[in-house]
Design an enzyme around this catalytic site. Structure first.
Site, PDB file in Angstrom:
ATOM      1  N   HIS A 110      -7.366  -5.237   8.187  1.00 54.91           N
ATOM      2  CA  HIS A 110      -6.259  -5.398   7.238  1.00 54.91           C
ATOM      3  C   HIS A 110      -6.225  -6.747   6.600  1.00 54.91           C
ATOM      4  O   HIS A 110      -5.425  -7.008   5.712  1.00 54.91           O
ATOM      5  CB  HIS A 110      -4.938  -5.146   7.937  1.00 54.91           C
ATOM      6  CG  HIS A 110      -4.804  -3.711   8.262  1.00 54.91           C
ATOM      7  ND1 HIS A 110      -5.040  -3.224   9.504  1.00 54.91           N
ATOM      8  CD2 HIS A 110      -4.571  -2.656   7.469  1.00 54.91           C
ATOM      9  CE1 HIS A 110      -4.921  -1.916   9.460  1.00 54.91           C
ATOM     10  NE2 HIS A 110      -4.651  -1.553   8.254  1.00 54.91           N
ATOM     11  N   GLU A 155       1.441   9.379  15.738  1.00 54.62           N
ATOM     12  CA  GLU A 155       2.676   9.187  14.971  1.00 54.62           C
ATOM     13  C   GLU A 155       3.544  10.440  14.933  1.00 54.62           C
ATOM     14  O   GLU A 155       4.772  10.357  14.908  1.00 54.62           O
ATOM     15  CB  GLU A 155       2.276   8.745  13.559  1.00 54.62           C
ATOM     16  CG  GLU A 155       3.159   9.211  12.448  1.00 54.62           C
ATOM     17  CD  GLU A 155       2.451   9.126  11.098  1.00 54.62           C
ATOM     18  OE1 GLU A 155       1.585   8.252  10.899  1.00 54.62           O
ATOM     19  OE2 GLU A 155       2.768   9.948  10.228  1.00 54.62           O
ATOM     20  N   TRP A 186       0.827  13.869   7.093  1.00 54.87           N
ATOM     21  CA  TRP A 186       0.878  13.013   5.903  1.00 54.87           C
ATOM     22  C   TRP A 186       1.068  13.791   4.609  1.00 54.87           C
ATOM     23  O   TRP A 186       0.817  13.292   3.518  1.00 54.87           O
ATOM     24  CB  TRP A 186      -0.362  12.116   5.845  1.00 54.87           C
ATOM     25  CG  TRP A 186      -0.335  11.052   6.905  1.00 54.87           C
ATOM     26  CD1 TRP A 186       0.690  10.762   7.762  1.00 54.87           C
ATOM     27  CD2 TRP A 186      -1.387  10.119   7.221  1.00 54.87           C
ATOM     28  NE1 TRP A 186       0.347   9.719   8.590  1.00 54.87           N
ATOM     29  CE2 TRP A 186      -0.920   9.304   8.275  1.00 54.87           C
ATOM     30  CE3 TRP A 186      -2.665   9.891   6.705  1.00 54.87           C
ATOM     31  CZ2 TRP A 186      -1.694   8.279   8.830  1.00 54.87           C
ATOM     32  CZ3 TRP A 186      -3.437   8.877   7.254  1.00 54.87           C
ATOM     33  CH2 TRP A 186      -2.951   8.087   8.302  1.00 54.87           C
ATOM     34  N   ARG A 203       0.826  -1.210   0.000  1.00 48.58           N
ATOM     35  CA  ARG A 203       0.000   0.000   0.000  1.00 48.58           C
ATOM     36  C   ARG A 203       0.857   1.255   0.000  1.00 48.58           C
ATOM     37  O   ARG A 203       1.749   1.403   0.840  1.00 48.58           O
ATOM     38  CB  ARG A 203      -0.919   0.020   1.225  1.00 48.58           C
ATOM     39  CG  ARG A 203      -1.932  -1.084   1.210  1.00 48.58           C
ATOM     40  CD  ARG A 203      -3.049  -0.761   0.249  1.00 48.58           C
ATOM     41  NE  ARG A 203      -3.889  -1.928   0.006  1.00 48.58           N
ATOM     42  CZ  ARG A 203      -4.953  -1.913  -0.794  1.00 48.58           C
ATOM     43  NH1 ARG A 203      -5.279  -0.806  -1.440  1.00 48.58           N
ATOM     44  NH2 ARG A 203      -5.666  -2.988  -0.950  1.00 48.58           N
ATOM     45  N   CYS A 257      -5.779   5.274  14.654  1.00 48.67           N
ATOM     46  CA  CYS A 257      -5.401   3.870  14.438  1.00 48.67           C
ATOM     47  C   CYS A 257      -3.889   3.672  14.432  1.00 48.67           C
ATOM     48  O   CYS A 257      -3.137   4.646  14.412  1.00 48.67           O
ATOM     49  CB  CYS A 257      -6.017   3.369  13.140  1.00 48.67           C
ATOM     50  SG  CYS A 257      -5.867   4.504  11.759  1.00 48.67           S
TER      51      CYS A 257
END
Ligand SMILES: Nc1nc2c(c(=O)[nH]1)N[C@@H](CNc1ccc(C(=O)N[C@@H](CCC(=O)N[C@@H](CCC(=O)N[C@@H](CCC(=O)O)C(=O)O)C(=O)O)C(=O)O)cc1)CN2
Ligand SMILES: [Zn+2]
Length: 761
Positions: A694, A605, A561, A515, A643
């Site tokens: 997933h 993150e 991101w 991905r 997540c």
């Protein structure tokens, strides 16, 4: 003149056109054989090596390549295979390898989590079972391949034992030394074989050295590297750190090795170097080109930086390299034919960064004058962008005096929301995206190429939305979503619509497994241009009596991101994004949307690796989220979602966001998150993901009930929502429907049981 060595730490695996990803997807879909997969990926790998050679990189990494993830590679190389896969897989080792990463119908995949502060995910090694043993010497195979095929004397890359073990789970902290003792001889075998094959340089990655280390960690690090030095004194080991400056500078730089790799882009390595000096008998591998961003760097400035390093370390002992592996940036700007030259010239992807490295190494070796032309070209490109219309300052203080508090406190406003929304106990919902089938992507591609009209594409998206509103009604979900079919990606989509962003054509970066994402690039001030999600949400809501959740990506996630301009503070960019989203949220509300989800999966993150920087980051993150969401009415319900992370560290922040409902991924970490809630009270509503998304595997109703019941021991059912771990865009339609059916069935039975409980108690 002493030679200055240039080096690279890792090259993108995915190929210029994502050939690697396409081969993997075809293999998993049964369209090509294992042999084809290995051949196609070899072509990609050799192409990367060839390029690095062309760019005159002296130390070219080998073994940085992977078919899924380098942490998983390391685990499998040492036979660290969870028991459930040993019994489940009878076939080849490649089958076992992919099963651990992706799960099988009988065995849940290993946990996947963020690689330090990046959007790359690694597979968490599980150390609890069988004793490790050396199964293969991967770095050696890749070393031999590079030598035989291309005559490249490669530098094998290994994930170091301290980092590898620390990133794994299934053991208590006191057992850390025991694990080190177990893996040490296996590492020594790998290294010895490399030495015997004639290897001169080995890069051992220890990014964990850039985080907070305990005394015991350092004792173990010293023990490990002293052992290596004893066994293979003739091989040059580079202990490589990145993403920040190291925690215990003096200890780390004095570890016995030929070279220490430090990041001179993030953190304060230069200050540490000036303060504590550097051992005379070692090389310093200096990461001076940013491996995490895509802007061309001011080479004049970077040469000066190298010159200041050279005041402490002799030039011939400096290795010039990027700050980290280049897997975090796209392959080459050359592929971007549609970009305005003013911007394109100021960008630098992996290949261009290697050019920058070569120039800097040459400049350091022969003096600045020898590379004046190249320096001028680089500073000029940056100047031209800075003085262009792209960078005119239009937003000075975006947050201004906008309020960041909801009118009523949670307890009061939730009552109004319950009144208005009329949801059952344990409401069911999904996280937003529904399967992005090949057909959806094909239609989008046709539209992009101009083969179908805007109108035809919009009609197609509307049909998908309608189809899935019907399916969700049929399944009996309580809060519906429109499905995000119009979005390529949850960040890129907003990058396409907001001012100040550009999107690329081939700027892909690996996120996990096959991905990939194309992070948009923020080049200027971010402002709201036009509604971005209103049309689709309003259309979906028009089709049903149930509530449809509006769906947005939050400011922190959009920032983390994207590739962000480096001429102003990231926090100022963050506020700009938040204000733009505030307009969008107000538009949704005005158009009758009563529940709005603002996703922040990247919040954790982005947490700085150094704890002294946490407060500032978390405060600004909370501020931005509230800036985006606080203006809605009391009865409008704000959701958020997170997540792939450890949430212990940011529990208070999660609460401080003041979102009415949060959904959090939970099941892949096998319920560990629940203990965080045991230790803290959480007073708002929450959905802990009840199944892993997933894996193609369909969870059973029983298993979902068990997951919910486990959570309900800690969290009152009146606060609890039932939802999957994350969005469903990567799943197939049939498995999605089956899983959601099991989920709503489970919810029905759980509700009955809860109500029965209420009656009997
Ligand atoms: N940015 C970001 N980071 C994230 C997540 C996320 O959703 N977004 N989720 C978490 C996990 N990471 C993920 C990262 C990527 C994907 C994902 O699904 N990526 C897709 C690409 C998505 C995309 O942009 N698709 C384009 C299609 C691009 C494409 O492949 N086009 C083909 C043609 C269409 C086809 O045949 O598929 C081509 O050009 O050749 C589109 O929808 O339009 C993939 O790699 O397969 C999922 C999760 C954490 N980080
Ligand atoms: Zn998610």
């Amino acid at each position: 003149m002493a030679k200055v060595i240039s080096s690279n730490l890792g090259y993108p695996r995915i190929g210029k056109q994502r050939e690697w990803k396409k081969a993997l997807d075809k293999f998993w879909n049964g369209k090509i054989s294992e042999k084809d997969l290995l051949e196609e990926t070899k072509t990609v790998r050799l192409e990367g090596l060839r390029k690095q050679k062309e760019k005159e990189i002296d130390l070219i990494p080998v073994g940085d390549f992977t078919l899924y993830d380098h942490v998983l590679d390391t685990a499998v190389m040492f036979g660290v295979i969870p028991e459930r896969f040993q019994t489940d897989c009878t076939g080849t080792s490649l089958e076992t390898y992919f099963s651990i990463a992706r799960g099988t119908q009988n065995a849940v995949a290993s946990e996947m989590t963020k690689w330090f502060n990046t959007n790359y995910h690694y597979i968490v090694p599980e150390f609890n079972e069988s004793k490790p043993s050396l199964k293969e010497n991967r770095p050696l195979d890749f070393y031999n391949e590079a030598k035989e095929e291309l005559g490249i004397e490669g530098k094998p890359v290994l994930l170091g034992p301290i980092t590898f073990i620390k990133l794994g789970k299934g053991y208590e902290e006191v057992e850390f030394p025991t694990l080190v003792e177990e893996f040490l001889p296996l590492y020594i075998d790998v290294l010895t074989e490399l030495k015997e094959a004639g290897v001169k340089w080995i890069q051992i990655d220890e990014p964990i050295f850039s985080t907070a280390l305990t005394k015991e960690d350092i004792v173990q690090a010293e023990y490990v590297y002293e052992s290596f030095a004893k066994v293979i004194p003739e091989v040059n080991i580079i202990i490589q750190t990145y993403f920040e400056s190291v925690d215990s500078y003096e200890k780390i730089v004095n570890l016995p090795a030929a070279a220490i790799g430090l990041d001179f882009v993030h953190g304060n390595s230069l200050e540490q170097l000036n303060k504590h000096g550097f051992p005379k008998d070692k090389k310093l591998a200096a990461g001076i080109i940013d491996g995490r961003n895509v802007w061309r760097q001011d080479l004049n400035h970077q040469i000066d930086l190298l010159e200041s390093i050279a005041e402490i370390v002799d030039k011939e002992n400096i290795i010039v390299q990027p700050s980290c592996s280049l897997i975090h940036v796209p392959v080459t700007t050359e592929s971007e034919k549609a970009l305005d030259l003013v911007i394109k010239e100021a960008l630098s992807f992996a290949d261009e960064k290697l050019d920058e490295i070569s120039i800097l190494a040459r400049g350091l070796e022969r003096g600045k004058e020898s590379v004046l032309l190249e320096i001028r070209e680089s500073t000029n490109a940056i100047e031209v962008l800075n003085h262009s219309d792209y960078r005119q300052q239009i937003v000075k203080n975006p947050a201004g005096s906008l309020s960041t508090e909801r009118e009523l406190v949670f307890k009061e406003r939730i009552a109004l929301q319950k009144e208005r929304l009329q949801l059952p106990l344990l409401p069911t919902t999904t996280i937003g995206s529904l399967p992005q089938t090949a057909e959806v992507r094909r239609e989008r591609l046709k539209w992009r190429k101009g083969e179908i009209t805007d109108q035809a594409y919009e009609e197609y998206i509307k049909n998908e939305i309608k189809k899935w509103i019907d399916i969700q009604e049929e399944i009996g979900l309580d809060v519906l979503v429109h499905g995000e079919f119009e979005r390529t990606d949850m960040v890129e989509y907003f990058g396409e619509k907001l001012n100040g962003f550009l999107v690329t054509q081939f700027g892909w970066v690996q996120s996990y497994g096959s991905r990939c994402v194309r992070p948009p690039i923020i080049f200027g001030d971010v402002t709201f241009d036009r509604p971005m999600t209103v049309k689709e949400s309003v259309y979906a809501q028009s089709l049903t009596q149930k509530k449809v959740k509006g769906m947005l990506t939050g400011p922190v996630t959009i920032l983390n991101w994207s590739f962000v301009r480096d001429d102003i503070s990231r926090f100022d960019v963050l506020d700009q994004i938040a204000v733009a989203l505030r307009f969008e949220i107000e538009e949704l509300e005005k158009n009758g949307i009563k529940i709005i989800q603002v996703d922040e999966p990247a919040l954790r993150e982005g947490l700085p690796l150094k704890s002294e920087n946490w407060d500032q980051y978390l405060n600004r993150a909370v501020h931005a989220f509230k800036l985006a969401t606080a203006s809605v009415q009391n009865s409008t319900q704000i959701h958020t979602h997170m997540c792939y992370s450890d949430f212990q560290d940011i529990f208070e922040t999660i609460s401080a966001l003041d979102a009415d409902v949060i959904s959090i991924e939970n099941s892949r970490s096998h319920g560990e998150l629940i203990s965080t809630f045991k230790e803290n009270t959480y007073d708002k509503e929450i959905g802990l993901g009840v199944y892993d998304i997933h894996s193609p595997r369909v969870p059973t109703k029983e298993e979902i009930k068990a997951n919910v019941n486990r959570a309900l021991q800690i969290i009152p059912s009146s606060q609890f929502w039932i939802n999957p771990d994350c969005g469903l865009k990567t799943r197939q339609e049939t498995e999605t429907i089956a899983a959601l059916q099991n989920m709503t069935e489970a919810a029905k039975e759980l509700r009955k049981a809860q109500l029965a409980d209420v009656h009997t108690n």
